[in-house]
Scaffold this motif. Sequence first.
Motif, PDB file in Angstrom:
ATOM      1  N   SER A 382      55.220 -16.302  39.572  1.00 36.52           N
ATOM      2  CA  SER A 382      54.217 -15.261  39.818  1.00 36.52           C
ATOM      3  C   SER A 382      54.773 -14.163  40.691  1.00 36.52           C
ATOM      4  O   SER A 382      54.089 -13.185  40.971  1.00 36.52           O
ATOM      5  N   GLY A 383      56.015 -14.311  41.117  1.00 36.54           N
ATOM      6  CA  GLY A 383      56.684 -13.242  41.841  1.00 36.54           C
ATOM      7  C   GLY A 383      56.449 -13.266  43.340  1.00 36.54           C
ATOM      8  O   GLY A 383      55.814 -14.153  43.896  1.00 36.54           O
ATOM      9  N   VAL A 384      56.990 -12.244  43.991  1.00 42.07           N
ATOM     10  CA  VAL A 384      56.929 -12.115  45.440  1.00 42.07           C
ATOM     11  C   VAL A 384      56.270 -10.785  45.779  1.00 42.07           C
ATOM     12  O   VAL A 384      56.640  -9.738  45.239  1.00 42.07           O
ATOM     13  N   LEU A 385      55.297 -10.824  46.674  1.00 40.67           N
ATOM     14  CA  LEU A 385      54.629  -9.612  47.112  1.00 40.67           C
ATOM     15  C   LEU A 385      55.570  -8.762  47.953  1.00 40.67           C
ATOM     16  O   LEU A 385      56.233  -9.258  48.854  1.00 40.67           O
ATOM     17  N   ASP A 386      55.623  -7.497  47.640  1.00 35.43           N
ATOM     18  CA  ASP A 386      56.312  -6.530  48.493  1.00 35.43           C
ATOM     19  C   ASP A 386      55.210  -5.763  49.221  1.00 35.43           C
ATOM     20  O   ASP A 386      54.535  -4.925  48.615  1.00 35.43           O
ATOM     21  N   PRO A 387      54.982  -6.017  50.508  1.00 35.83           N
ATOM     22  CA  PRO A 387      53.839  -5.445  51.221  1.00 35.83           C
ATOM     23  C   PRO A 387      54.056  -3.990  51.627  1.00 35.83           C
ATOM     24  O   PRO A 387      54.096  -3.642  52.803  1.00 35.83           O
ATOM     25  N   VAL A 388      54.183  -3.152  50.636  1.00 34.62           N
ATOM     26  CA  VAL A 388      54.447  -1.737  50.859  1.00 34.62           C
ATOM     27  C   VAL A 388      53.143  -0.961  50.723  1.00 34.62           C
ATOM     28  O   VAL A 388      52.287  -1.271  49.894  1.00 34.62           O
ATOM     29  N   GLY A 389      52.992   0.046  51.557  1.00 34.30           N
ATOM     30  CA  GLY A 389      51.887   0.983  51.430  1.00 34.30           C
ATOM     31  C   GLY A 389      52.422   2.316  50.959  1.00 34.30           C
ATOM     32  O   GLY A 389      53.474   2.757  51.413  1.00 34.30           O
ATOM     33  N   GLN A 390      51.718   2.954  50.045  1.00 34.48           N
ATOM     34  CA  GLN A 390      52.137   4.251  49.526  1.00 34.48           C
ATOM     35  C   GLN A 390      50.950   5.202  49.523  1.00 34.48           C
ATOM     36  O   GLN A 390      49.842   4.808  49.146  1.00 34.48           O
ATOM     37  N   HIS A 391      51.190   6.448  49.881  1.00 37.32           N
ATOM     38  CA  HIS A 391      50.112   7.425  49.781  1.00 37.32           C
ATOM     39  C   HIS A 391      49.638   7.547  48.337  1.00 37.32           C
ATOM     40  O   HIS A 391      48.436   7.699  48.075  1.00 37.32           O
ATOM     41  N   LEU A 392      50.562   7.449  47.395  1.00 35.94           N
ATOM     42  CA  LEU A 392      50.193   7.556  45.987  1.00 35.94           C
ATOM     43  C   LEU A 392      49.175   6.496  45.576  1.00 35.94           C
ATOM     44  O   LEU A 392      48.370   6.712  44.674  1.00 35.94           O
ATOM     45  N   SER A 393      49.209   5.326  46.214  1.00 35.78           N
ATOM     46  CA  SER A 393      48.303   4.247  45.835  1.00 35.78           C
ATOM     47  C   SER A 393      46.878   4.470  46.335  1.00 35.78           C
ATOM     48  O   SER A 393      45.970   3.727  45.945  1.00 35.78           O
ATOM     49  N   CYS A 394      46.671   5.475  47.171  1.00 37.66           N
ATOM     50  CA  CYS A 394      45.342   5.684  47.752  1.00 37.66           C
ATOM     51  C   CYS A 394      44.307   6.140  46.730  1.00 37.66           C
ATOM     52  O   CYS A 394      43.110   6.151  47.028  1.00 37.66           O
ATOM     53  N   PHE A 395      44.741   6.506  45.532  1.00 38.92           N
ATOM     54  CA  PHE A 395      43.784   6.841  44.473  1.00 38.92           C
ATOM     55  C   PHE A 395      42.991   5.616  44.025  1.00 38.92           C
ATOM     56  O   PHE A 395      41.904   5.736  43.421  1.00 38.92           O
ATOM     57  N   ALA A 396      43.519   4.419  44.285  1.00 33.98           N
ATOM     58  CA  ALA A 396      42.962   3.193  43.707  1.00 33.98           C
ATOM     59  C   ALA A 396      41.535   2.933  44.163  1.00 33.98           C
ATOM     60  O   ALA A 396      40.717   2.394  43.406  1.00 33.98           O
ATOM     61  N   GLY A 397      41.199   3.304  45.393  1.00 34.61           N
ATOM     62  CA  GLY A 397      39.836   3.101  45.858  1.00 34.61           C
ATOM     63  C   GLY A 397      38.834   3.845  44.989  1.00 34.61           C
ATOM     64  O   GLY A 397      37.800   3.289  44.586  1.00 34.61           O
ATOM     65  N   GLY A 398      39.126   5.096  44.691  1.00 38.28           N
ATOM     66  CA  GLY A 398      38.245   5.874  43.838  1.00 38.28           C
ATOM     67  C   GLY A 398      38.169   5.321  42.430  1.00 38.28           C
ATOM     68  O   GLY A 398      37.094   5.266  41.818  1.00 38.28           O
ATOM     69  N   MET A 399      39.301   4.900  41.899  1.00 37.18           N
ATOM     70  CA  MET A 399      39.326   4.333  40.546  1.00 37.18           C
ATOM     71  C   MET A 399      38.459   3.085  40.468  1.00 37.18           C
ATOM     72  O   MET A 399      37.627   2.942  39.557  1.00 37.18           O
ATOM     73  N   LEU A 400      38.631   2.170  41.412  1.00 37.22           N
ATOM     74  CA  LEU A 400      37.861   0.929  41.382  1.00 37.22           C
ATOM     75  C   LEU A 400      36.372   1.186  41.583  1.00 37.22           C
ATOM     76  O   LEU A 400      35.532   0.474  41.025  1.00 37.22           O
ATOM     77  N   ALA A 401      36.036   2.209  42.372  1.00 36.11           N
ATOM     78  CA  ALA A 401      34.623   2.516  42.589  1.00 36.11           C
ATOM     79  C   ALA A 401      33.971   3.010  41.302  1.00 36.11           C
ATOM     80  O   ALA A 401      32.838   2.623  40.980  1.00 36.11           O
ATOM     81  N   ILE A 402      34.665   3.853  40.538  1.00 37.64           N
ATOM     82  CA  ILE A 402      34.112   4.307  39.260  1.00 37.64           C
ATOM     83  C   ILE A 402      34.037   3.144  38.279  1.00 37.64           C
ATOM     84  O   ILE A 402      33.050   2.972  37.547  1.00 37.64           O
ATOM     85  N   GLY A 403      35.075   2.307  38.266  1.00 39.62           N
ATOM     86  CA  GLY A 403      35.054   1.132  37.399  1.00 39.62           C
ATOM     87  C   GLY A 403      33.925   0.182  37.738  1.00 39.62           C
ATOM     88  O   GLY A 403      33.329  -0.453  36.853  1.00 39.62           O
ATOM     89  N   PHE A 404      33.602   0.062  39.028  1.00 42.71           N
ATOM     90  CA  PHE A 404      32.465  -0.748  39.470  1.00 42.71           C
ATOM     91  C   PHE A 404      31.191  -0.296  38.778  1.00 42.71           C
ATOM     92  O   PHE A 404      30.376  -1.119  38.330  1.00 42.71           O
ATOM     93  N   LYS A 405      31.004   1.002  38.676  1.00 46.53           N
ATOM     94  CA  LYS A 405      29.801   1.547  38.057  1.00 46.53           C
ATOM     95  C   LYS A 405      29.843   1.434  36.537  1.00 46.53           C
ATOM     96  O   LYS A 405      28.904   0.941  35.900  1.00 46.53           O
ATOM     97  N   VAL A 406      30.936   1.912  35.932  1.00 50.02           N
ATOM     98  CA  VAL A 406      30.994   2.039  34.474  1.00 50.02           C
ATOM     99  C   VAL A 406      31.094   0.681  33.788  1.00 50.02           C
ATOM    100  O   VAL A 406      30.497   0.456  32.727  1.00 50.02           O
TER     101      VAL A 406
END
Length: 574
Positions: A382-406
């Motif tokens: 299942s692999g190894v987590l690389d605990p990296v944070g990226q500014h580019l990944s910050c879109f994910a909150g908005g994406m998941l929120a819309i997916g929650f609704k739709v």
Amino acid sequence: MLLRRSWSLWAALTTCLVVFFYRRRATESVPTNPLIEYINPTSTNDKEFDWAKRPLNFPLQNIIHLPNRTVLPLPRIQYAFKPNYGAAAEENERRREMVKSSFIRTWEGYKNRAWLKDELRPISGASVNGLGGWAATLVDSLDTLWIMDLKVDFAQAVGTVEEIDFTRSEEEEVNVFETTIRHLGGLLAARDLCGETTEEEHWKEVLTEKAVELGSFLYAAFDTPNRMPITRWKWKNARDGKFQEAYTAVLLAEIGSMSVEFTRLSQLTGNPKFYDAIQRVTNRLEKAQELTSLPGLWPVVVSPMEEDFGDNMAFSIGAMADSTYEYLLKEYIMLGGRSMQYREMYNYAMDTAREHLFFRPRTISSIDILISGNRNVLSGTSGVLDPVGQHLSCFAGGMLAIGFKVFDRPDDLDIARKLLDGCLWAYRSMPTGIMPEIFHLTPCPDPENCAWVAEPHSEDPKNFPEFFDIEDKRYILRPEAIESLFVLYRITGDETLRDEAWKIFEAIEEHTKTESGNAALSDVTRIPAPMDDSMETFWTGETLKYFYLIFSAPDLISLDEWVFNTEAHPLKRS
């Protein structure tokens, strides 16, 4: 230590491999194949070439049409806002005008110093091309001008766009993905925003004509034996009828993030070929989704020439992959819910991401936040987590929120908020109040019991004890955190998110403002933060637009009427 840096090392190696491959492919001779009929255009003069009439090297045996089945209306996305009166309304109007003033200063700087060039250098006042030479900042800002009610400038910009020749580029190689999201998306959004007056109808005609011109140009990048696109495309080869085929190694985001724009172009023109082009990519992604090393997700590098979308070990929804996942959700909405394919692919991907990518980091305050990391997968594990944070990944909150609704995913709103809070925490953790590009944290072994434990760090523990490392300390005017703030506000109605957005805007203005624009920062951990003489087009195309919208009335570009492409260009829902 090695595992914590493995993603950065792998990414660097991958980049070198991809660049080498592109350069190597350019030097190879055209293969001899008696089954391939080469085209000899009647004219190779760039300005006279009509891409819409260009014969295909590999003509289609059948064409995939837009789905036309009837479905029930999609769920409401936006919160049921009440009218906002009193002091709060006045304060948000003041904030909105401050954002608009920042845009006007930048726009005037571009007009006076870099007109018709791709980008302005905000410190020196110089200009630069590199995005096709098609006035990228101008095209990327069209809808921002309209949304901010700068109609005189909008009219001037549309008049200028009418003169841009999208049948050729001054660049030998065109990035098809970047051109699609910035230029094609910008043209389509501006067209969709225009109203019904005589003047606006004229603008609409101009913008539609230029979108078709550019779309026809880009469509030729899909003219390969297996109809997979060439993402870094030597366009003159297609013009001259030379053999072309997809590469063996490309970034997932660049091949999987054109569906929204090409679909909208087919919807507006009635020509199914644009939708057909991107739907073939989606079908190939679907076939590979359960066969990858981490089923549900695709690796960040795939092979379209070999139609291998699974033989790699690195997975992320951040850099090099991000918008592919975002577009599964947004394409479903663009199609009015008429294709269950996109719903099923999105749900599969997010279930895997929740299990394998999202992690809670250790913080001194033990704040309950999430970060979207990466995972490196070896065969049969299942692999190894690389605990990296990226500014580019910050879109994910908005994406998941819309997916929650739709898609009625009830747990995803809480996850979306925690992902957003992780990005806001990273902003607050820097002395500038601005999040760095890439950093590493220490994941909690147990998300339910995440007490602070000090560990050795490569960064100065006195200044940044919670950060294991901050590999990339830049801020390049990115919009992703503001995007998620905007989306979560529109979905939840939480007024505190507007306050968070304002704090970030003030920090960005304080540290990046120049006479003619705003400059990227090379190190957000220092005050004063050193500036770079660079201003990406997404500053005016995305970041300032999202800031402006979060302080605007909720019915301005409602999420129930529009779909934002990954460059923040709002496209009208069908």
